[in-house]
Structures are given as structure tokens and as C-alpha cells.
Enzyme design. Sequence first.
Site, mmCIF file in Angstrom:
data_model
loop_
_atom_site.group_PDB
_atom_site.id
_atom_site.type_symbol
_atom_site.label_atom_id
_atom_site.label_comp_id
_atom_site.label_asym_id
_atom_site.label_seq_id
_atom_site.Cartn_x
_atom_site.Cartn_y
_atom_site.Cartn_z
ATOM 1 N N SER A 1 18.851 57.108 7.969
ATOM 2 C CA SER A 1 19.013 56.687 6.356
ATOM 3 C C SER A 1 18.706 57.186 5.394
ATOM 4 O O SER A 1 19.148 58.875 5.054
ATOM 5 C CB SER A 1 17.067 56.421 6.522
ATOM 6 O OG SER A 1 17.145 54.868 7.138
HETATM 7 N N1 SAH Z 1 15.283 56.046 11.618
HETATM 8 C C1 SAH Z 1 16.741 56.216 12.680
HETATM 9 C C2 SAH Z 1 17.559 55.482 11.373
HETATM 10 C C3 SAH Z 1 16.983 54.543 12.098
HETATM 11 S S1 SAH Z 1 18.244 53.249 11.459
HETATM 12 C C4 SAH Z 1 17.387 57.963 11.643
HETATM 13 O O1 SAH Z 1 16.971 58.452 10.849
HETATM 14 O O2 SAH Z 1 18.755 57.585 12.504
HETATM 15 C C5 SAH Z 1 17.660 51.544 13.147
HETATM 16 C C6 SAH Z 1 16.781 51.316 14.241
HETATM 17 O O3 SAH Z 1 16.064 50.806 14.954
HETATM 18 C C7 SAH Z 1 18.690 51.365 14.602
HETATM 19 O O4 SAH Z 1 18.107 52.525 15.460
HETATM 20 C C8 SAH Z 1 18.331 49.943 15.566
HETATM 21 O O5 SAH Z 1 18.770 50.044 16.841
HETATM 22 C C9 SAH Z 1 16.348 50.661 16.033
HETATM 23 N N2 SAH Z 1 15.586 48.897 15.836
HETATM 24 C C10 SAH Z 1 16.248 47.733 15.340
HETATM 25 N N3 SAH Z 1 15.769 46.849 15.664
HETATM 26 C C11 SAH Z 1 13.788 47.247 16.736
HETATM 27 C C12 SAH Z 1 13.106 46.462 17.429
HETATM 28 N N4 SAH Z 1 12.955 45.570 17.621
HETATM 29 N N5 SAH Z 1 13.216 47.489 18.399
HETATM 30 C C13 SAH Z 1 13.228 48.796 18.742
HETATM 31 N N6 SAH Z 1 14.459 49.525 17.706
HETATM 32 C C14 SAH Z 1 14.635 49.104 17.015
#
Ligand code: SAH
Length: 240
Positions: free
Chosen positions: A85
Site C-alpha cells: 500500500s
Molecule cells: N499489507 C500488505 C498489503 C496487502 S495486499 C503490505 O503491506 O504489503 C492484500 C493482501 O491480502 C494480499 O497479500 C492478499 O493475498 C491478502 N488477502 C486477500 N484476501 C485474503 C483473505 N481472505 N485472507 C487473508 N489474506 C487475504
Amino acid sequence: MDDFAPQSATAPGSQGQAAVWFDSPEDRRRRHDMVRQQILARGIRQPRLIRAMARLPRHFFTHSHERLVAYDDHAMPSDHGQTISQPLIVAVMTAALDARPQQRILEIGTGTGYQTALLAMLYAQIFTVEHVRELSVAAQERLQHLGLNNISYCVGDGSKGWEAHGPYDGILVTAGAVVVPEPLLAQLADGGRLIIPIGKQKLQMLKQFERCGQEIRSTDILECRFVPLVGEYGWQLGRS
Ligand code: SAH
């Protein structure tokens, strides 16, 4: 706070590339500019958060060829079609939690682990859930390498929360949902806040839900765009 010392030449979990695990004066300058121009200038002032963002090397979490833009004012692609993000959004979400240092936080969407690392620098115990195993493993290696040991990792569907360790003083979801996952509200301690993007696939509202006994109070924070939360609370055909 001391700077994170480079402990070896190669960053573990560096997305398959031989990224150099080194925080140069130039990296530090870019990071301090990021904090001044993107975070402080936009009114985020929580001193512990500001210090942690100034200290945490964001370029350890991006692809090595993106080192020069790792501190720029936008989200960046990471592995498995996911993103790390925008720094401002990370700061806004973390500031909105407004929990106390001794408290316990649940994060959904470990991704690269950048947001997880910040939480681990600010709060006593972090529980983080990621549904892509490779991302979870890479983040775990990276964060252990940084010496952040107050984190428990889970591979699975985070929209169900992580019931075994709840309730949590704060819950932060870094993927967008159509509706608020009920299990997350159920795992929120009294006085705790859930921060989550809710809306349509192209545009969501970052929302704050605060538990006050049986009552849940909701506040809109800002418009945003996240990758989808996979599972029954995410976007499915006909729901976007
Ligand atoms: N906070 C992260 C950015 C995350 S992007 C950072 O700082 O890098 C969103 C993330 O949520 C992705 O890695 C995706 O695989 C995960 N995600 C999506 N749906 C999910 C779910 N139901 N349970 C767990 N993780 C999930």
C-alpha cells in the site's frame, strides 16, 4: 530507536531476487523525505508512528529494482498480483487503530509484511493472516531477519479472523470487502477498532468500526482502492 542494522548481504524473502539488505544514507534520506512530505504534511502526527515509519526500511519490502521509488507516494506491485500500500494509506490505517502499546492486534492480509512490521514496532503482539502461503513465508523470513519476533503467522482465510487468539484490541484489514465480515466484529474487544476498506471493486471507503459494549459505531475515514479480500465477503460475480 536504533536503525535496523544490515545483518547479511542478501535479503531473505526478497521475491526471488538478490536484493541487497542494506540501508544506505540515500535510502534513509528518501525515507525521511517520505515521512515529512507524505505523512507529516498531511496531518498525521502520532509520534511513535512517525518514528517507526522513519526507521523501517520500506525498500526491504519492494522488488530490488524498485529501490529508488520504494519511498514514492503510491502503492507498488508485489508478488502474486498483490500490492504494497501507499505509505500514506499505511499511516492512516495505523493511526486510526489508536491502540495502546501493550495491546494485541490482528492483521488480515500480511502481503509483503511492511504493514505487519510497523504494527510489530508499535504494539505488544501481532497476529497476521495471509491466504497465499508463499507471501506469508517470505514475509515471515523478512520480519524475523529484522528482529521482529512478536508476530504470529497464519495461512488461511482472514475474513474468518483468527478466533483462537481473540478478542483483539484492534483489527486491520488490508484488502477490500463488499460487507464487513461478521467474524471480525465478533473478535473485536470492547473499545477496540476494526479498520477495513468497504465498497465496490473500483472504489472503497476506508471505515472504522468501534465496539462499545454491544454497540458498533462506524466512521468513514477516506476513499481508497485495495486489492480484493478473497472469500465470501469479497467481490464475486454480480456483487461488484
Ligand atoms: N499489507 C500488505 C498489503 C496487502 S495486499 C503490505 O503491506 O504489503 C492484500 C493482501 O491480502 C494480499 O497479500 C492478499 O493475498 C491478502 N488477502 C486477500 N484476501 C485474503 C483473505 N481472505 N485472507 C487473508 N489474506 C487475504
